[in-house]
Design an enzyme around this catalytic site. Sequence first.
Site, PDB file in Angstrom:
ATOM      1  N   GLY A   1      25.521  36.960  32.330  1.00  7.96           N
ATOM      2  CA  GLY A   1      26.026  37.784  31.588  1.00  7.96           C
ATOM      3  C   GLY A   1      26.773  39.261  32.574  1.00  7.96           C
ATOM      4  O   GLY A   1      26.930  38.381  32.990  1.00  7.96           O
ATOM      5  N   GLY A   2      26.226  40.381  31.940  1.00 16.95           N
ATOM      6  CA  GLY A   2      26.910  41.814  32.025  1.00 16.95           C
ATOM      7  C   GLY A   2      26.274  41.925  34.134  1.00 16.95           C
ATOM      8  O   GLY A   2      27.654  42.439  34.750  1.00 16.95           O
TER       9      GLY A   2
ATOM     10  N   GLY B   1      62.888  39.173  47.371  1.00 18.65           N
ATOM     11  CA  GLY B   1      61.676  40.210  47.787  1.00 18.65           C
ATOM     12  C   GLY B   1      61.231  39.942  48.079  1.00 18.65           C
ATOM     13  O   GLY B   1      59.969  40.679  48.811  1.00 18.65           O
ATOM     14  N   ALA B   2      60.676  38.652  48.732  1.00 17.17           N
ATOM     15  CA  ALA B   2      59.582  38.652  49.569  1.00 17.17           C
ATOM     16  C   ALA B   2      59.690  39.317  50.956  1.00 17.17           C
ATOM     17  O   ALA B   2      58.189  39.862  51.240  1.00 17.17           O
ATOM     18  CB  ALA B   2      58.553  37.040  49.623  1.00 17.17           C
TER      19      ALA B   2
END
Length: 529
Positions: A184-185, A419-420
């Site tokens: 759950g949460g 870009g790397a």
Amino acid sequence: MNVFPFLSQKDKCDPMKDHLDKLQQLKQEALQGGGEKRVQKQHRLGKLTARERLERLLDAGSFQELGMFVKHQVSDFGMDKKRFAGDAVVTGFGTIDGREVAVFAQDFTVLGGTFSEMHARKIVQLQDLALAAGRPIIGLMDSGGARIQEGIRGLAGYGAMFTRNVLASGVVPQLSLMLGPTAGGSVYAPALTDFVIMVRNASYMFLTGPEVVHAVTGEEVTTEELGGAMVHNAHSGVAHFLADDEGHALEMTKLLLSYLPQNNTEDPPRAVCTDPPDRQDESLLEIVPSDENQPYDVKRVIQAVVDYGSFLEVQPYFARNAVVGFARMDGHVVGVVANQPAFLAGVLDIDASDKIAHFIRICDAFNIPIITFVDTPGFLPGVNQEHYGVIRHGAKIIYAYVEATTPKISVVLRKAMGGAYIAMSSKEMRSDLSFAWPTAQIAVMGAEGAVRILHRKDLARADDPARREAEFVQKFRETFFNPYIAAELGFIDDIIDPRETRPRLIRSLAYLRTKVQQNPPKKHGLMPV
Ligand code: HXC
């Protein structure tokens, strides 16, 4: 157990005796947790109780418990007959290797370790105290989640706890050990902390369990398959460490803490270093193959450079095309980021971007210098990556490196393409110092791709296009596949003999230790998510 063993016979005749007897009896009750049968069940499952865990984690005799008498305040569903001192969580402070820490351990033997209003209050008080005193917070999780009988009270408690998780983020280290179920949460509390350690075959985390999944989607899945330790270590990236058993998880916690400061105003502790700072490792000449397409294990480079045996890898099973972890250089803690050519050629993809960006931010928050070893052909091309957002995920690496004001040094080992090159701690992105090995290839893109774009018409006209292409590729490589153009332009500070890497980095780190840098004033930046 006599909790006041120091009382003499004379003391026992004292008028205080009745009070002390009562106190001892109540403490004795609290120490029983959920009772003998439930403790036995916990042991049968190979799990320790909350108190046994704390005993193993903390320095002997250092634990100072808080809120031992706290009980829940609910009477619905017969809960008035199930009131246990401590309310399913043991909280307090103690020391680990002499350093103060705040700890809470959920007690599964009491009402399944469930999270109630009062349980929450104990944890929240501990978080507040740790934040004020600047102490790391360690949570030992073993809980069935929100106590259903309490309704909104437990949910509100989660809100209060999450609030402290967020406020403490980047101020004090927060560690979560998953030692049982988390459903759950309540999975969001560990998710908001810096490090999650899970135990193989014993801990699992999911928002909705297998039954709900089956009811909603029709999928059949076991708890292990849905949210077991390996799932979160290797696939989701929720966890950072995988422990073989509880004892291992507790030892990992101590080890991890040794690399972290108490809070963001301090440096991590320096360790005694027996590895000479000027050691030059001959193996560094052999590890990186000259053939740029040959894989190798970058961890061998890291291990040969850092203090002997000091590398602690973080998230070793997730996004294995990137390697991140802590190490020491001349006893001082550093963060290491590296591309891993042994896995997917070291490409940067969505998961690797998330892993690297998160680690950079942890280092920066806790004043840990970052060393980056670069060998990557670039970001991974492909429809899947583009559609799932490699642009915004990759942008996180750029954002995290630029935002970080901690000392940053990069070493280009081999490929630094496109870009790397920019993203992996390049000089123009506030890297303090950039080195390259003579084997480095710093270029805008791979040779074959570049030639097909630049010489498309020539190749179309050529009698023997393959031979012509090979000639162009060869020429492109000779021109761009080296570190010298970058060094000529000042984008690389020095090209170094690989064997010198350790002494050069240690000298540079020593110089940068007093670095002061600030970002423009703002409420907060808007990191891509
Ligand atoms: C009340 C609970 C409980 C819960 C367990 N117990 N979970 N009581 N609320 N959430 C009780 C059991 O009834 C049992 O009591 C005791 O704890 C031990 O549990 P067992 O089931 O016997 O243990 P085990 O077989 O090991 O199974 C553990 C478990 C299972 C897998 C965790 O209990 C379970 O599935 N619990 C529910 C998990 C869940 O869905 N939680 C989400 C709650 S909602 P007795 O007296 O019989 O021994 C939530 C929302 C939060 O968390 C949102 C925050 C933002």
